[in-house]
Scaffold this active site. Structure first.
Site, PDB file in Angstrom:
ATOM      1  N   GLY A   5       0.775  -1.298   0.094  1.00  0.00           N
ATOM      2  CA  GLY A   5      -0.007   0.131  -0.064  1.00  0.00           C
ATOM      3  C   GLY A   5       1.017   1.354   0.038  1.00  0.00           C
ATOM      4  O   GLY A   5       1.872   1.294  -0.488  1.00  0.00           O
ATOM      5  N   SER A   6       0.376   2.097   0.780  1.00  0.00           N
ATOM      6  CA  SER A   6       0.954   3.623   0.515  1.00  0.00           C
ATOM      7  C   SER A   6       2.407   3.528   1.267  1.00  0.00           C
ATOM      8  O   SER A   6       3.088   4.644   0.969  1.00  0.00           O
ATOM      9  CB  SER A   6       0.010   4.557   1.326  1.00  0.00           C
ATOM     10  N   THR A   7       2.726   2.724   1.991  1.00  0.00           N
ATOM     11  CA  THR A   7       4.130   2.826   2.536  1.00  0.00           C
ATOM     12  C   THR A   7       5.084   2.753   1.405  1.00  0.00           C
ATOM     13  O   THR A   7       6.348   3.229   1.435  1.00  0.00           O
ATOM     14  CB  THR A   7       4.386   1.762   3.407  1.00  0.00           C
ATOM     15  N   LYS A  18       5.008   4.302  -1.368  1.00  0.00           N
ATOM     16  CA  LYS A  18       5.036   5.780  -1.762  1.00  0.00           C
ATOM     17  C   LYS A  18       6.127   6.503  -1.258  1.00  0.00           C
ATOM     18  O   LYS A  18       6.900   7.177  -1.893  1.00  0.00           O
ATOM     19  CB  LYS A  18       4.181   6.747  -1.356  1.00  0.00           C
TER      20      LYS A  18
END
Lengths: 501, 497
Positions: free
Chosen positions: A221-223, A225
């Site tokens: 997920g967003s980790t 990014k």
């Protein structure tokens, strides 16, 4: 009657000759096969004849051997039960051994070549000192907090993992996989009992025997990014550079729009990179990834440690617990060209991106440590049976340098902003500078999302003291916030009791 | 072989004999060999203690000394009652018996809690019981030597013994299982905690009967026969009684599921028949019958089952013990693993784990010992057994009467066959059939019966080695009571130089 008697004598000779030949066959030719047969309990009995050494952390014995009156002289016990199960593993009589018990077996059992001097000494003094002791890097307090918080998480996740690392050395401060199991029944000398316990664990749908911190991968997920942001910073984008955002964005080749987690997140046409990280702006990062290109993103992930198949966690030399490789996966159309829609998805940690919690902690740790990623390790020291001699002391070693110090500093600043002003507020620790990144990853349309948090804590002088990754499988809404909270708790405990280096 | 090459007779024998080469009694050699055997047994005990207790207690020598005293007593009895007996028999058997006691004591030590090991009394446990049984067995053997001053005298009781043999074999079969069955085999007579295996003694009794009957009938058996399929078959009425006795025994044993003993009796019978008649055809018939019977039992076991199922199972285990290594094949597999683990040199006395072998004190004692003394040690043990057997056969060759020849030959072969059956069984050479390993396995019946067997061999060898030219005077003289009675109808053989 003498002629037949003589012949009977010859017959007896022949019969005994057959016996002799057959014994040669068994005791010389087939000896090794029989000696090492799975059904040969003697090897095990001999193994249990010498007292196996302790596995310890911070002065507490985590695995120890007690003398029994049974056939096997020593019983392996794990006084803290399930709390350290995935690190220690277990040493069963008939099953395969696991964990540190397996990778340091020779030393613990006292059969290691390193201990030959001690064995010779025993032979002359007649003492039976047993095997050597293995000292781990784990912080007892951090491990306690990680285990307790994870198993008592507020979103009711049944599966998950947490791992904390000292960013400056790579020493693992805490390592928990949930659900855990009690290794004591597995080490039972009653092999039926041990097999029954093992089969029960093996068949448990929650998979308690899996070490989720090291060897299971999930979409980050967003980790993820952070990895894309690092690539952006190295490709002419500053932390205050405006990047395209918006409430919805449709990749050039696909009709499926990418949206943000909430309408309030970056509805503007443009936001700074800093804001995009702080608010976890999906549309911003999807466009950023497409702009950077698949190769750039994949290469950056690789530099952070993705795709490494052979990393082991134990001593800093060879061997140790195996880890799974984190993957960015294919970002391709069937014809081999880049699939822009897939790239957009991958840039926000979806599509085929998979990460281990260990990798998450390594990313956070290297950012905290000025861009230097230290090789993670669990074994701090090997002590002689009488504890007087050290046969190994870990000397921290850099694994790789994923980013330059300046890029690391920018990433740190952004991640600190996430905890100060953004989605990771739960991880804050008073008196310390905490940075991090939350992640909510879709697993399947009909299943709850996974909650992630990767982060670090810096002391007043800006020195990194702990880096952590918490993952809650299928935690649903609020999963990443809960992961952030747990991560903060673990880091707080690791600061108070950093564990061995 | 020249007289000049032989050393001068020692003073001890020179006084009794007049320089005849055969007349040397070699009793001193027996004594020295016996002391050597006991020294080995003591050394074995010390090694066991060093390995199991990490220290050698001050009484490691006690079992060896106790045994030594008993054997020394028998040695003295032989000196007076059978002065020309073969000097190698007693030391060889004493070595085996001593190692057996030592190994059983080693099992006791291994089974005992660590704290109690050092204080385990010499007469405690299986090792202690075996020690006591040895004492009894040796006294029995000495008694037999005292009563039976000439081996030919027992031929008088041949029929009685033959009948007794059948009765002994049948006793456990007719007794209720509650007092005759141990581990599924009906072979015992149990009175309280005390149990004997009458079958062990039946072996001796039946052999005396076979020897006597076959010697008496050997002319008829060899000559008055009918030819069938190119083989001469004796008349039924000549062979009838002995075949009857044998058949009853074997049938009973088969239904008692004591396959090892039935195989032993079969071999015993065929060989005595062969020695008596000197006809190879008997061996061939015996082998054909044996293999035919075994194959038939195997086939019947797989189809009909019943009393043959047991045989079928054993044959299947033998063919592939690793097919069911944790249940049916467990014992054999563990025995093989023990032998394999022992390898060439073994783990050292007390250094292995023979306790984990099921029935290590009985059927699998050879495998248990083999784990600790290795191939070299086991080969030495086999040589000792071979020595006993060949010495027995040698006594049979040298003795002058046919009954003695047949008796000693049959006994020696039976002993060798028994070793072959059990050692071959545990080492997967042949299908495993329960048998004791002579002088090693725990158990008083086996020990006593085999010591009686040795006493008979000693007696026959004494007769064989006794000087031809008159008994002379003194201790070597034939016991009073006139010349030994001649066997009815037995032809006297001429010694060939």
């Amino acid at each position: 009657m003498n002629a037949p008697l003589r012949r009977v004598g010859v017959v007896v000779m022949v019969l005994f000759g057959l016996l002799f030949a057959n014994l040669n066959w068994i005791q010389a030719y087939k000896a090794d096969e029989y000696r090492t047969s799975d059904y040969n309990g003697r090897v095990q009995v001999a193994e249990y004849d010498r007292k196996r050494g302790n596995i310890e952390a911070g002065g507490t014995a985590l695995a120890t051997s007690k003398e029994t009156t049974g056939n096997l002289k020593f019983q392996r016990t794990y006084p803290l039960g399930a709390k350290y199960a995935h690190v220690l593993g277990y040493k069963p009589v008939n099953l395969a051994d696991q964990g540190i018990e397996r990778v340091e077996n020779d030393f613990l059992a006292g059969t290691s070549d390193q201990l030959i001097g001690d064995r010779l000494k025993d032979m002359f003094t007649g003492d039976d000192t047993g095997g050597g002791n293995v000292l781990l890097t784990l912080s007892k307090r951090a491990q306690d907090v990680a285990y307790d918080q994870l198993s008592d998480n507020k979103v009711g996740a049944k599966r998950g993992a947490a791992i904390a690392i000292d960013p400056r050395t790579g020493a693992i401060q805490a390592l928990v996989s949930m659900p855990s199991f009690n290794p004591n029944p597995l080490a039972s000398h009653d092999t039926n009992e041990a097999s029954a316990a093992y089969n029960k664990l093996e068949q448990d749908p929650e998979g308690p025997l899996k070490n989720r911190a090291l060897s299971e991968t999930l979409p980050p997920g967003s980790t993820f990014k952070i990895v894309v942001a690092a690539a952006a910073l190295e490709n002419g984008i500053g932390k205050t550079t405006q990047i395209p955002a918006g409430s919805s964005w449709t990749p050039p080749t696909s009709g499926t729009p990418i949206r943000n987690a909430a309408a309030s997140i970056c509805p503007e046409r443009q936001v700074t990179l800093m804001e995009a990280v702080t608010e976890s702006c999906n549309t911003g990062f999807a466009q950023l990834g497409v702009r950077l290109g698949a190769e750039t993103v994949k290469e950056k992930a690789r530099q952070f440690g993705f795709e490494q198949d052979d990393l082991t966690v134990g001593q800093l030399g060879e061997g140790g617990l195996p880890t799974a490789a984190s993957r960015t996966g294919d970002i391709q159309n069937p014809d081999g060209s880049i699939d822009q829609a897939a790239l957009a998805q991958s840039s926000i940690g979806q599509n085929n991106v998979r990460m281990t919690p260990l990798e998450g902690a390594l990313i956070a740790g290297s950012i905290a440590n000025n861009g230097s990623q230290m090789r993670p390790y669990l074994v701090r020291q090997l002590l002689a049976p009488d504890r007087t001699t050290s046969y190994y002391t870990a000397k921290a070693r850099e694994l790789r340098q994923p980013v330059e110090p300046q890029v690391a500093a920018d990433l740190r600043e952004m991640m600190v902003s996430v905890v100060r002003n953004g989605t990771g507020e739960n991880a804050a620790i008073s008196g310390y500078t905490v940075g991090g990144k939350t992640g909510t990853a879709q697993s399947a349309p009909d299943r709850p999302d996974h909650g992630w948090f990767i982060g670090f804590a810096l002391d007043k002088n800006g020195n990194p003291v702990s880096a952590v990754c918490v993952m809650l499988e299928q935690a649903g809404p609020g999963g990443s916030a809960e992961a952030a909270r747990i991560a903060g708790q673990i880091m707080k405990a690791a600061i108070a009791d950093p564990g061995g280096r | 072989m020249t007289v000049a090459a032989t050393p001068a007779p020692s003073p001890a024998t020179a006084g009794e004999q007049s320089g005849v080469r055969l007349a040397r009694s070699r009793r001193n050699a027996e004594l020295y060999l016996l002391l050597l055997a006991m020294a080995l047994v003591a050394a074995y005990g010390a090694t066991v203690e060093a390995n199991l207790l990490d220290t050698v207690t001050s009484d490691f020598w006690m079992p060896a000394a106790a045994l030594g005293a008993v054997f020394l007593g028998l040695h003295l009895v032989i000196r007076f009652l059978a002065p020309f007996a073969d000097p190698a028999l007693l030391p060889a058997v004493a070595l085996l018996n001593g190692l057996g006691v030592g190994f059983l004591r080693r099992i006791d030590l291994g089974d005992a809690p660590v704290a109690e090991r050092e204080t385990l009394a010499v007469f405690a446990g299986q090792g202690g019981r075996q020690l006591a049984w040895t004492l009894g067995a040796v006294v029995l053997a000495a008694g037999l030597l005292a009563i039976m001053r000439d081996h030919r005298s027992i031929s008088r009781y041949a029929y009685t013994l033959g009948l007794a043999g059948i009765v002994l074999v049948m006793i456990p079969a007719v007794l209720p299982s509650s007092i005759s069955e141990i581990n599924g085999a009906k072979l015992w007579v149990r009175v309280g905690s005390f149990s004997i295996q009458p079958g062990e003694f039946a072996k001796l009794a039946l052999l005396v009967f076979f020897a006597y009957y076959l010697v008496r009938k050997r002319e008829v058996l060899s000559l008055a026969s009918r030819r069938f399929l190119g083989i001469d078959f004796p008349r039924g009425r000549d062979l009838g009684p002995v075949v009857g006795v044998w058949l009853i025994s074997v049938l009973v044993l088969v239904f008692e599921k004591d396959l090892g003993t039935s195989l032993l009796y079969f071999g015993m019978f065929v060989v005595t028949l062969y020695i008596a008649t000197e006809r190879v055809s008997w061996l061939l018939i015996g082998l054909v019958l044996f293999f035919g019977g075994a194959y038939l039992a195997y086939v019947l076991g797989s189809t009909v089952g019943g009393p043959f199922a047991n045989f079928y199972v054993r044959a299947e285990i033998w063919l592939d013990p690793f097919a069911d290594p944790t249940d049916k094949g467990y014992q054999l597999v563990q025995g093989l693993l023990a032998l394999g683990t022992g390898g060439l040199f073994g783990a050292g006395p007390g250094g292995g784990q023979p306790e984990i072998l099921p029935e290590v004190q009985n059927d699998f004692i050879f495998a248990g010992i083999g784990e600790e003394i290795g191939l070299f040690g086991l080969s030495a043990l086999l040589v000792v057994y071979l020595l006993i057997v060949e010495r027995g056969l040698r006594a049979a060759l040298a003795v002058r009467d046919s009954f003695g020849k047949l008796l000693a030959g049959g006994l020696a072969f039976t002993l060798g066959l028994q070793v072959f059956v059990i050692v071959g069984g545990i080492s997967k050479l042949i299908p495993l059939t329960g048998q004791t390993t002579p002088f090693l396995s725990a158990g008083g019946s086996s020990l006593m019966a085999n010591w009686l067997l040795i006493a008979v061999l000693l007696r026959v060898s004494d007769g064989a080695r006794r000087p031809v030219t008159g008994g002379g005077g003194g201790k070597a003289a034939r016991p009073s009571g006139g010349p030994p009675e001649q066997l009815h109808g037995a032809p006297t053989e001429v010694i060939k130089p």
